[in-house]
Scaffold this motif. Structure first.
Motif, mmCIF file in Angstrom:
data_model
loop_
_atom_site.group_PDB
_atom_site.id
_atom_site.type_symbol
_atom_site.label_atom_id
_atom_site.label_comp_id
_atom_site.label_asym_id
_atom_site.label_seq_id
_atom_site.Cartn_x
_atom_site.Cartn_y
_atom_site.Cartn_z
ATOM 1 N N GLY A 236 70.457 41.043 37.946
ATOM 2 C CA GLY A 236 71.342 39.996 37.452
ATOM 3 C C GLY A 236 71.484 38.905 38.483
ATOM 4 N N ARG A 237 72.197 37.827 38.106
ATOM 5 C CA ARG A 237 72.477 36.627 38.923
ATOM 6 C C ARG A 237 71.309 36.218 39.835
ATOM 7 N NH1 ARG A 237 76.896 37.384 43.781
ATOM 8 N NH2 ARG A 237 76.527 39.523 44.299
ATOM 9 N N ASN A 238 70.140 36.027 39.217
ATOM 10 C CA ASN A 238 68.959 35.656 40.000
ATOM 11 C C ASN A 238 69.042 34.233 40.512
ATOM 12 O OD1 ASN A 238 67.135 38.052 39.648
ATOM 13 N ND2 ASN A 238 67.630 37.594 37.519
ATOM 14 N N MET A 239 68.722 34.057 41.779
ATOM 15 C CA MET A 239 68.610 32.708 42.358
ATOM 16 C C MET A 239 67.878 32.802 43.695
ATOM 17 S SD MET A 239 71.545 29.825 42.973
ATOM 18 C CE MET A 239 71.259 28.395 44.000
ATOM 19 N N THR A 240 66.894 31.920 43.857
ATOM 20 C CA THR A 240 66.078 31.881 45.073
ATOM 21 C C THR A 240 65.861 30.419 45.427
ATOM 22 O OG1 THR A 240 64.932 33.908 44.397
ATOM 23 C CG2 THR A 240 63.819 32.560 46.041
ATOM 24 N N ALA A 241 65.869 30.096 46.721
ATOM 25 C CA ALA A 241 65.533 28.730 47.138
ATOM 26 C C ALA A 241 64.363 28.804 48.102
ATOM 27 C CB ALA A 241 66.728 28.060 47.804
ATOM 28 N N MET B 207 69.356 30.091 38.225
ATOM 29 C CA MET B 207 70.788 30.209 38.566
ATOM 30 C C MET B 207 71.368 31.119 37.489
ATOM 31 S SD MET B 207 71.809 26.255 39.290
ATOM 32 C CE MET B 207 71.534 25.512 40.910
ATOM 33 N N GLY B 208 71.416 32.422 37.765
ATOM 34 C CA GLY B 208 71.727 33.378 36.699
ATOM 35 C C GLY B 208 73.094 34.012 36.820
ATOM 36 N N LEU B 209 73.457 34.702 35.745
ATOM 37 C CA LEU B 209 74.739 35.379 35.644
ATOM 38 C C LEU B 209 74.497 36.877 35.842
ATOM 39 C CD1 LEU B 209 77.569 34.350 34.686
ATOM 40 C CD2 LEU B 209 76.899 35.008 32.383
ATOM 41 N N ASN B 210 75.468 37.559 36.462
ATOM 42 C CA ASN B 210 75.401 39.011 36.546
ATOM 43 C C ASN B 210 76.197 39.581 35.386
ATOM 44 O OD1 ASN B 210 75.340 41.679 37.172
ATOM 45 N ND2 ASN B 210 76.059 41.454 39.264
ATOM 46 N N LEU B 211 75.482 39.969 34.330
ATOM 47 C CA LEU B 211 76.154 40.348 33.084
ATOM 48 C C LEU B 211 77.069 41.554 33.256
ATOM 49 C CD1 LEU B 211 73.187 39.801 30.639
ATOM 50 C CD2 LEU B 211 75.299 38.473 30.742
ATOM 51 N N LEU C 257 83.785 37.307 42.328
ATOM 52 C CA LEU C 257 83.650 38.435 41.387
ATOM 53 C C LEU C 257 82.268 39.078 41.453
ATOM 54 C CD1 LEU C 257 85.055 37.407 37.866
ATOM 55 C CD2 LEU C 257 85.875 39.218 39.364
ATOM 56 N N GLY C 258 81.301 38.360 42.064
ATOM 57 C CA GLY C 258 79.911 38.841 42.044
ATOM 58 C C GLY C 258 79.214 38.504 40.742
ATOM 59 N N ALA C 259 79.798 37.571 39.969
ATOM 60 C CA ALA C 259 79.233 37.249 38.652
ATOM 61 C C ALA C 259 78.134 36.200 38.722
ATOM 62 C CB ALA C 259 80.341 36.776 37.716
ATOM 63 N N ILE C 260 78.196 35.311 39.733
ATOM 64 C CA ILE C 260 77.139 34.287 39.889
ATOM 65 C C ILE C 260 76.670 34.298 41.347
ATOM 66 C CG2 ILE C 260 78.102 32.855 38.020
ATOM 67 C CD1 ILE C 260 79.079 30.876 40.159
ATOM 68 N N PRO C 261 75.499 33.724 41.628
ATOM 69 C CA PRO C 261 74.972 33.769 43.002
ATOM 70 C C PRO C 261 75.846 32.965 43.972
ATOM 71 C CG PRO C 261 73.291 33.020 41.423
ATOM 72 C CD PRO C 261 74.590 33.033 40.695
ATOM 73 N N SER D 195 62.889 29.691 35.083
ATOM 74 C CA SER D 195 61.695 30.426 34.675
ATOM 75 C C SER D 195 61.701 30.727 33.180
ATOM 76 C CB SER D 195 61.594 31.722 35.470
ATOM 77 O OG SER D 195 62.774 32.496 35.297
ATOM 78 N N HIS D 196 62.887 31.027 32.626
ATOM 79 C CA HIS D 196 63.019 31.318 31.195
ATOM 80 C C HIS D 196 64.498 31.339 30.853
ATOM 81 C CE1 HIS D 196 63.411 35.234 33.088
ATOM 82 N NE2 HIS D 196 63.934 35.721 31.979
ATOM 83 N N GLY D 197 64.816 31.529 29.576
ATOM 84 C CA GLY D 197 66.184 31.285 29.120
ATOM 85 C C GLY D 197 67.137 32.459 29.122
ATOM 86 N N HIS D 198 66.776 33.618 29.688
ATOM 87 C CA HIS D 198 67.721 34.735 29.721
ATOM 88 C C HIS D 198 68.919 34.403 30.608
ATOM 89 C CE1 HIS D 198 64.547 37.921 28.411
ATOM 90 N NE2 HIS D 198 65.222 37.430 27.387
ATOM 91 N N LEU D 199 70.086 34.959 30.226
ATOM 92 C CA LEU D 199 71.318 34.601 30.935
ATOM 93 C C LEU D 199 71.312 34.992 32.407
ATOM 94 C CD1 LEU D 199 74.183 35.384 28.406
ATOM 95 C CD2 LEU D 199 73.314 33.153 29.154
ATOM 96 N N ASP D 200 70.575 36.043 32.758
ATOM 97 C CA ASP D 200 70.549 36.409 34.179
ATOM 98 C C ASP D 200 69.678 35.439 34.992
ATOM 99 O OD1 ASP D 200 68.404 37.569 32.781
ATOM 100 O OD2 ASP D 200 68.158 39.195 34.218
#
Ligand SMILES: [Zn+2]
Length: 445
Positions: free
Chosen positions: A15-20, A32-36, A58-62, A80-85
């Motif tokens: 979940g909450r994927n993000m890389t720079a 920029m993903g959400l941790n469901l 909360l650990g819900a977003i990066p 990369s694609h449209g999934h919420l994470d």
């Protein structure tokens, strides 16, 4: 040129994927993903109204504050694609960067939906639509490319940042599918070409690391679905199917098989309607004459029609495969809609329960309710959208990356992948990295 990878989110969880990635003075952000699961745990939080910093706590977003430590300017935010994470935090984080948002046309529509639902922040970043095979310049010396991949939604790509030191391939998320039902097969040839030209780093989707064998194609899920629908051709109870609304290929197969056995498919639930609209906009095969209802009043009208005209003539395609309490299937099972389950009705879960305690508890509650009503359950009519180990081996062979960065898993999930990479000649801590959220990997000087 100095190359650094900042592993911001999704390196300690699914979940909450993000890389720079920083190449010289230029920085590109991927996802920029959400941790469901964190959002599910706090069922009472209205994410759309919350501040970024509270969601980070909360650990819900990066925790994107790490991007500020990179000595460069953000040139693009790439999805990369449209999934919420992967896109679920865009409304909370993108406005902080003076950079365009780049995605495939389908993903960009889902990004727009996210931004429209955001109530706390205004986002006015430029939106740039890019197809697989196209490139855009990043700063003076780098270039961004999209490679078409197959996953459990359409419009997925693996973005590639070409730098003077070699390519950095952002490998989240995919499976190697040569017969994906409604899209082109995965572009594995392009990965081999990238390997021939030199890959500095490969960031890998380890969701299914440690699972033996190869992830089957979507056409296998389709055949299993057809088998279940054929077996139900002569039943006269209700038929309800549930899957990921974003899984356009799967929804299309369900609609097709429902019609083959003489039932009218109706899509029910807010995300079913959203994705059906977006899919039709891009000419994916969700027929125009299939009804899709997202608002409560129209859902209830449709369900009253089903009750009046005869449940044996319909196939309800609904949200709620994980047992989410407020989704359609749970509401139907609790008799909160004009539809009531009877003994002998069938529910087809074209999804797997995400192995996470909140989900498992909710699914258990849902299944118990359905069984109490005498409903027949067809579980796990599904294949995953993520590579298993044989896919991981194949990707390493094609890309032959100098460095590997496992992502999209907990530490124990990453450990399985590190073992696999080690068997291919990589050395942990040297060229297969073991990142945590918030670490920075130096790759070239
Ligand atoms: Zn995904």
């Amino acid at each position: 040129m100095e190359i650094e990878i900042a592993t911001i989110g999704g390196y300690e969880e699914v979940g909450r994927n993000m890389t720079a990635v920083r190449a010289g003075d230029d920085v590109v952000i991927f996802d920029m993903g959400l941790n469901l699961s964190e959002v599910l745990l706090h069922d009472d939080v209205a994410v759309e109204r919350m501040h970024s910093l509270d969601l980070i706590d909360l650990g819900a977003i990066p925790d994107d504050r790490a991007v500020g430590d990179l000595e460069g300017s953000v040139r693009a935010i790439v999805f990369s694609h449209g999934h919420l994470d992967h896109v679920g935090a865009v409304g909370k984080l993108a406005h902080r960067y003076d950079a365009p948002i780049v995605a495939t046309p389908f993903t960009l529509e889902l990004v727009k939906d996210q931004l429209a639902g955001e109530e706390r922040f205004e986002t006015d970043n430029t939106l740039v639509s890019m197809e697989p095979g196209e490139t855009i310049p990043i700063g003076a010396r780098c270039e961004l490319e999209f490679v078409h991949v197959t996953h459990s939604t359409v419009g997925a790509v693996n973005p590639v940042l070409h730098t003077p030191e070699g390519a950095v391939v952002y490998g989240l998320d995919k499976r190697l599918d040569h017969t994906p039902v409604i899209e082109d097969p995965i572009d594995v040839e392009r990965f081999s070409e990238l390997g021939d030209r030199g890959v500095l780093a490969y960031i890998e989707d380890c969701t299914n690391a440690g699972r033996k064998g190869r992830t089957p194609s979507e056409s296998v899920a389709r055949a299993r679905l057809r088998d279940v629908f054929d077996s139900l051709a002569d039943t006269d109870g209700a038929l309800v199917a549930t899957t990921f609304a974003s899984h356009v290929a799967r929804v299309a197969s369900i609609v097709e098989f429902a019609r083959e056995i003489g039932r009218e498919p109706i899509l029910l639930g807010r995300s079913m309607q959203t994705y059906a609209t977006t899919a039709r906009h891009f000419d994916y095969p969700i027929p125009e004459d299939v009804e899709a209802h997202g608002h409560r009043a129209s859902i209830e009208r449709a369900l009253r029609r089903v009750a009046n005209e005869g449940r044996e003539d319909f196939c309800l395609v609904v949200t709620g495969h994980q047992g989410e309490p407020r989704a359609m299937l749970s509401r139907m099972a609790r008799n909160e809609t004009p539809f009531e389950f009877d003994a002998g009705d069938a529910v087809v879960f074209s999804a797997r329960t995400i192995p996470e305690p909140t989900n498992e508890g909710q699914r258990h509650r849902l299944e118990t309710l359905l069984r109490q009503r005498g409903v027949r359950l067809y579980d796990d009519v599904h294949v995953s959208g993520h590579l298993r180990d044989e896919g991981h081996y194949e990707m390493l062979e094609r890309l032959r990356p100098e460095n590997v960065v496992p992502a999209h898993q907990t530490l124990s999930g990453i450990a399985s992948y590190v073992t696999l990479a080690e068997s291919q000649g990589y050395t942990p801590g040297e060229d297969v990295h073991i990142p945590r959220n918030g670490t920075t990997i130096q790759l070239a000087e």
